[in-house]
Motif scaffolding. Structure first.
Motif, PDB file in Angstrom:
ATOM      1  N   ARG A 155       0.850  -1.189   0.000  1.00 46.00           N
ATOM      2  CA  ARG A 155       0.000   0.000   0.000  1.00 46.00           C
ATOM      3  C   ARG A 155       0.885   1.237   0.000  1.00 46.00           C
ATOM      4  NH1 ARG A 155      -3.421  -1.007   4.114  1.00 46.00           N
ATOM      5  NH2 ARG A 155      -5.085  -1.661   2.716  1.00 46.00           N
ATOM      6  N   ASN A 157       0.246   4.528   0.794  1.00 51.28           N
ATOM      7  CA  ASN A 157       0.163   5.430   1.948  1.00 51.28           C
ATOM      8  C   ASN A 157       0.888   6.750   1.683  1.00 51.28           C
ATOM      9  OD1 ASN A 157      -1.358   3.753   3.672  1.00 51.28           O
ATOM     10  ND2 ASN A 157       0.467   2.674   4.347  1.00 51.28           N
ATOM     11  N   THR A 236      -1.785  -1.812  -3.561  1.00 46.20           N
ATOM     12  CA  THR A 236      -2.711  -2.436  -2.624  1.00 46.20           C
ATOM     13  C   THR A 236      -3.839  -1.462  -2.306  1.00 46.20           C
ATOM     14  OG1 THR A 236      -1.072  -3.894  -1.606  1.00 46.20           O
ATOM     15  CG2 THR A 236      -2.973  -3.304  -0.271  1.00 46.20           C
ATOM     16  N   ASP A 238      -7.159   0.267  -0.488  1.00 42.13           N
ATOM     17  CA  ASP A 238      -7.434   0.593   0.909  1.00 42.13           C
ATOM     18  C   ASP A 238      -8.353  -0.417   1.574  1.00 42.13           C
ATOM     19  OD1 ASP A 238      -5.846   2.811   0.716  1.00 42.13           O
ATOM     20  OD2 ASP A 238      -7.496   4.217   0.379  1.00 42.13           O
ATOM     21  N   TRP A 243      -1.215  -4.157   4.896  1.00 45.96           N
ATOM     22  CA  TRP A 243      -0.481  -3.316   3.930  1.00 45.96           C
ATOM     23  C   TRP A 243      -0.253  -3.980   2.581  1.00 45.96           C
ATOM     24  CZ3 TRP A 243       3.952  -5.626   2.312  1.00 45.96           C
ATOM     25  CH2 TRP A 243       4.524  -6.580   3.151  1.00 45.96           C
TER      26      TRP A 243
END
Length: 341
Positions: A155, A157, A236, A238, A243
């Protein structure tokens, strides 16, 4: 074994320090210098008893045996060399090096000082499922491993990533960085000591504000005993409760093993799911309680001057293959070609 933490720039320093302490080592302090104050805050929250200390004082302390480092990737090799020259072993977050010059300098430092240069490949060393898979393979459960398929989705982020995270010159590129995990696992599970990069590619398919950032990468490689395919990415969604849906499939001559390391999507709860298919049928193994071995073995290696946690040659081979894959990678088109009107 006494150690210190230098390079608090990536959150991986949390498990590096925590697992060493669990393995019986004593952390005597940390250098608070950081490029991301959120990492420093998280470190202080997790280890409130540890005291900050000047970097040079830590390096000059003859009672410190090892330096744990998760600095900005570009800076890790220099910190490792300085540490080894000060008589200390090192454990780095991946990637340990970001270019061939750094790799040559680190190899020379290891030869010159006799110190240990170890990289904490967390997707193997902090995942109990990989240890169970290794035991199954050693017992002959799937015969000889002839191919691995390693998937390393992450992910992004974006909101919590520092600026250096998006600079290829600073983090080394997606294959140098993330794919080093899968290269490590390919060599380990196939028993290969060498491999060649058959082909590799990188691309940027996400938002246009960081067009140089590599958010997709893949590698096809072939070793002296088996072949492997690697895919890593920053896509990835949400909706996944962790993660990344990291997976590893091991194809053997008599069966297969699949590791769903962090989540069994829409299936069993928890982490470390091992699926075995052999001549007798199919089986699910909950590997979450399997003890980790890398950190305790590394602590023992520091005292015994041995290589039970990971062979030094293995570390350098992973680094070299990741750099070669990155250097040879073709750049994939970010937008599909439009046909002529």
């Amino acid at each position: 074994m006494r150690f210190a933490a230098i390079g608090l720039d990536h959150r991986h320093i949390f498990h590096m320090v925590g697992r060493l302490i669990e393995a019986g080592a004593t952390c005597v302090g940390f250098d608070p210098a950081t490029s991301d104050e959120r990492v420093l805050a998280g470190f202080r929250e997790r280890f409130p008893a540890l005291a900050p200390c000047d970097r040079e004082a830590l390096l000059d302390d003859p009672t410190i045996d090892l330096i744990a480092c998760a600095a900005i990737p570009r800076d890790r090799a220099a910190i490792a060399i300085r540490s080894m020259e000060a008589g200390k072993d090192v454990m780095l977050d991946k990637p340990g090096v970001t270019d061939f010059g750094q790799l040559a300098a680190v190899e020379a430092a290891v030869a010159r000082t006799g110190r240990i240069f170890s990289i904490c490949f967390s997707e193997r060393f902090v995942v109990p499922a990989t240890i169970v898979a290794g035991k199954l393979i050693a017992d002959g459960a799937i015969g000889r491993v002839i191919q691995t398929v390693g998937l390393g989705p992450h992910r992004l982020n974006r909101a919590i990533r520092p600026g250096w995270f998006f600079d290829t010159a600073t983090y080394g590129g997606i294959l140098t960085d993330i794919a080093s995990h899968q290269i490590d696992q390919f060599l380990h599970f196939t028993g290969s000591t060498e491999a060649q990069i058959v082909t590799s590619a990188v691309g940027h398919f996400g938002a246009d504000d960081w067009p140089g950032f590599e958010d997709f990468g893949e590698i096809l490689l072939r070793g002296d005993r088996a072949g492997g395919y690697i895919r890593c990415d920053w896509f990835t969604a949400d909706g996944l409760p962790t993660w990344g849906d990291g997976r590893l499939t091991l194809l053997g001559t008599e069966g297969t093993i699949e590791l769903r390391k962090y989540v069994d999507i829409a299936g069993r709860p928890g982490t470390d799911h091992v699926f075995l298919v052999d001549r007798s049928g199919t089986r699910h193994i909950d590997a979450s309680r399997e003890p980790l071995t890398y950190f305790r073995d590394l602590v023992a290696d520091v005292g015994a001057r041995s290589e039970t946690a990971m062979r030094q040659s293995h570390v350098f081979t992973v680094c070299r293959l990741a750099l070669e894959a990155q250097a040879q990678a073709v750049r994939l088109a970010t937008r599909p070609e439009r046909s002529a009107a």
